[in-house]
Scaffold this motif. Structure first.
Motif, PDB file in Angstrom:
ATOM      1  N   MET A 476      -7.641 -12.329  -2.043  1.00 30.24           N
ATOM      2  CA  MET A 476      -7.767 -11.408  -1.033  1.00 30.24           C
ATOM      3  C   MET A 476      -6.783 -10.356  -1.186  1.00 30.24           C
ATOM      4  O   MET A 476      -6.917  -8.848  -0.622  1.00 30.24           O
ATOM      5  CB  MET A 476      -7.348 -12.280   0.444  1.00 30.24           C
ATOM      6  N   ILE A 477      -5.544 -10.412  -1.524  1.00 29.82           N
ATOM      7  CA  ILE A 477      -4.559  -9.342  -1.825  1.00 29.82           C
ATOM      8  C   ILE A 477      -5.071  -8.386  -2.735  1.00 29.82           C
ATOM      9  O   ILE A 477      -4.933  -7.325  -2.559  1.00 29.82           O
ATOM     10  CB  ILE A 477      -3.041 -10.027  -2.190  1.00 29.82           C
ATOM     11  N   ARG A 478      -5.509  -8.889  -3.905  1.00 27.55           N
ATOM     12  CA  ARG A 478      -5.999  -8.083  -5.057  1.00 27.55           C
ATOM     13  C   ARG A 478      -6.975  -7.129  -4.289  1.00 27.55           C
ATOM     14  O   ARG A 478      -7.144  -6.032  -4.868  1.00 27.55           O
ATOM     15  CB  ARG A 478      -6.540  -8.891  -6.140  1.00 27.55           C
ATOM     16  N   ALA A 479      -7.960  -7.668  -3.607  1.00 27.44           N
ATOM     17  CA  ALA A 479      -9.165  -6.919  -3.344  1.00 27.44           C
ATOM     18  C   ALA A 479      -8.753  -5.990  -2.201  1.00 27.44           C
ATOM     19  O   ALA A 479      -9.201  -4.836  -2.402  1.00 27.44           O
ATOM     20  CB  ALA A 479     -10.098  -7.894  -2.441  1.00 27.44           C
ATOM     21  N   SER A 480      -7.576  -6.388  -1.366  1.00 24.79           N
ATOM     22  CA  SER A 480      -7.176  -5.328  -0.673  1.00 24.79           C
ATOM     23  C   SER A 480      -6.313  -4.160  -1.325  1.00 24.79           C
ATOM     24  O   SER A 480      -6.603  -2.910  -1.230  1.00 24.79           O
ATOM     25  CB  SER A 480      -6.121  -6.098   0.325  1.00 24.79           C
ATOM     26  N   LYS A 481      -5.559  -4.456  -2.329  1.00 24.54           N
ATOM     27  CA  LYS A 481      -4.969  -3.386  -3.006  1.00 24.54           C
ATOM     28  C   LYS A 481      -6.040  -2.571  -3.843  1.00 24.54           C
ATOM     29  O   LYS A 481      -5.914  -1.287  -3.919  1.00 24.54           O
ATOM     30  CB  LYS A 481      -4.297  -4.109  -4.091  1.00 24.54           C
TER      31      LYS A 481
END
Length: 486
Positions: A476-481
């Motif tokens: 989720m964090i990677r996708a957001s970044k």
């Protein structure tokens, strides 16, 4: 000589009473009455979740069901229902230490995990290593596993009857709850299937004591350990790290009443986080049952940019006063009265007036990045305290995982009274304080913590020994970044 004989027979009588195998209907009913009377006098949560009418209905039903003498375990099953009917996770019933020696008693040598409606071996701590993790359990001693687990849930105390908590503990502490149902046995026969195999197998496993189980567990599952306050960089490119907090209790060797070991460990963790330039901090609180309340503030001071207060009110029953402050303390009982000046019904209480009695840490150590909290039903007491205050303060980009074990408003905790029932000698663990969280913003709307993302455990996670909730959060964090960089 006569006096020695009197002392001998008195001792023998007490020893025999402690080892008594059966109890009359009158003896069990007397213990029921004592238990209920003590709860009404001491327990700040008596009739908080279950009404008096509902509780008395359960009480009367159990009372009238007694028609013949009961064994030690049969009496336990009756009395345990009166304890769990309070529906408070801090209230429980324990065996008398003289009955079952914790170090010597033999336990079923494996632990379970429930995935959907099926049960699997999560840890095999038996001497037979062929019953591998991930094997599906069908029956134990020819008893269907689903029916067995329904029996064991009766022994689990949980806030407001939280079903997720009952599933969590009857599987995660399966040997302990099986002992409460069937007592000590030498061996157990398990009917099971190996992973990815439909063939049904049966195997007899020897029951083991705690020392033997721990030794096997250390050998086979050393990699499963989660050191408290450990920091692990998961993705250096995206500056993602995991802070693992498995308990809010951590003391040093020498009279560390203030838990300065936890304070030092937490400080060292945030030094590492600052040094690594972490921008996304995943705080893993899964299986954290709570601990020392001041450690909540110690954690939140690193995360909150503004001052805060964690406790709104502390209350107790007037009738429990001398259980909290013993008469032989002499001076404290006189002064203690002044610390709780307010009265409401049967309660004495005090209110924390300010919203800023906890100050954030100095800027050089304060964490200013994004944080994410991981949860499961093992989150209770000081842990759900932390989660709810953090959410109310606006700390945390997301709360991810499974339903937590503790109520959002607060809990019955702080100080405990352990009393023995007169005949069966069971020990009843009873909280004495009602502690209400300071939640001025009222962000959380549910009875339990509102999750942003529900991520349940799955079979592949069990087989691979990873955590799907951590993978979900990192992805989720990677996708957001990536989305922000487009």
């Amino acid at each position: 000589m006569k006096q020695l004989l009197v002392l001998f027979f008195a001792f023998f009588s007490l020893y025999s009473h402690a080892q008594k195998q059966t109890f009359s209907v009158e003896e069990v009913r007397e213990d029921m009455a004592v238990l209920k009377r003590k709860f009404e006098k001491l327990h700040p949560g008596m009739y908080h979740y279950n009404t008096k009418q509902e509780y008395e209905k359960i009480y009367d039903s159990l009372y009238n069901s007694l028609t013949q003498p009961l064994s030690y375990l049969e009496a336990y099953k009756v009395l345990a229902q009166l304890v769990t009917a309070v529906e408070d996770g801090h209230t429980n019933i324990r065996f008398d230490a003289k009955r079952f020696n914790a170090k010597k008693v033999k336990y079923v040598p494996f632990y379970l995990r429930k995935i959907e409606d099926r049960y699997f071996i999560s840890l095999n701590t038996s001497q037979d290593s062929t019953v591998v993790r991930g094997s599906e359990v069908i029956a134990i001693n020819n008893e269907r596993i689903d029916l067995l687990m329904q029996k064991l849930k009766v022994f689990v105390s949980s806030d407001n009857g939280n079903e997720a908590v009952k599933n969590y503990y009857t599987t995660g502490l399966f040997p302990n709850y099986y002992l409460r149902q069937y007592g000590e046995i030498d061996s157990v026969t398990i009917t099971y299937r190996l992973p990815y195999d439909n063939k049904i197998l049966r195997k007899k496993l020897a029951c083991l004591n705690t020392g033997q189980i721990n030794k096997l567990s250390e050998t086979r599952y050393k990699a499963f350990k989660r050191p408290n306050l450990s920091v692990k960089v998961i993705d250096s490119l995206n500056r993602i790290a995991l802070l693992d907090i498995t308990t809010f209790s951590m003391t040093g060797k020498f009279l560390d009443y203030g838990q300065n070991k936890f304070k030092r460990g937490l400080r060292n963790s945030f030094k590492k986080i600052k040094k690594q330039g972490i921008e996304h901090l995943i705080i893993d609180l899964r299986a954290n049952g709570g601990g020392y309340i001041p450690n909540i503030s110690r954690l939140l001071k690193y995360l909150s940019p503004t001052p805060f207060t964690i406790v709104d009110t502390v209350a107790f029953k007037k009738s429990a006063y001398f259980s909290i402050v013993k008469p032989y303390y002499i001076t404290p009982p006189l002064l203690f009265w002044l610390w709780f000046p307010k009265r409401k019904g049967e309660f004495m209480y005090r209110v924390n007036k300010g919203n800023n009695n906890q100050q954030p840490v100095k800027k050089e150590l304060a964490y200013t990045g994004k944080s994410y909290f991981l949860t499961d039903p093992g989150c209770y007491s000081a842990t759900t305290f932390t989660l709810n205050v953090a959410k109310d303060l606006g700390i945390g980009q997301a709360f991810i995982g499974q339903t937590v074990g503790g109520a959002s408003w607060g809990s019955f905790a702080g100080t405990w009274e352990n009393f023995k029932l007169p005949n069966t000698r069971y020990v009843i663990h009873t909280p004495l304080y009602k502690i209400t969280h300071r939640l001025p913003n009222q962000v959380n709307k549910g009875f339990f913590l509102d999750l942003d993302y529900e991520v349940n455990r799955n079979y592949q996670e069990l087989i691979k020994n990873n955590a799907s909730v951590i993978d979900f959060t990192v992805d989720m964090i990677r996708a957001s970044k990536e989305a922000n960089q487009r």
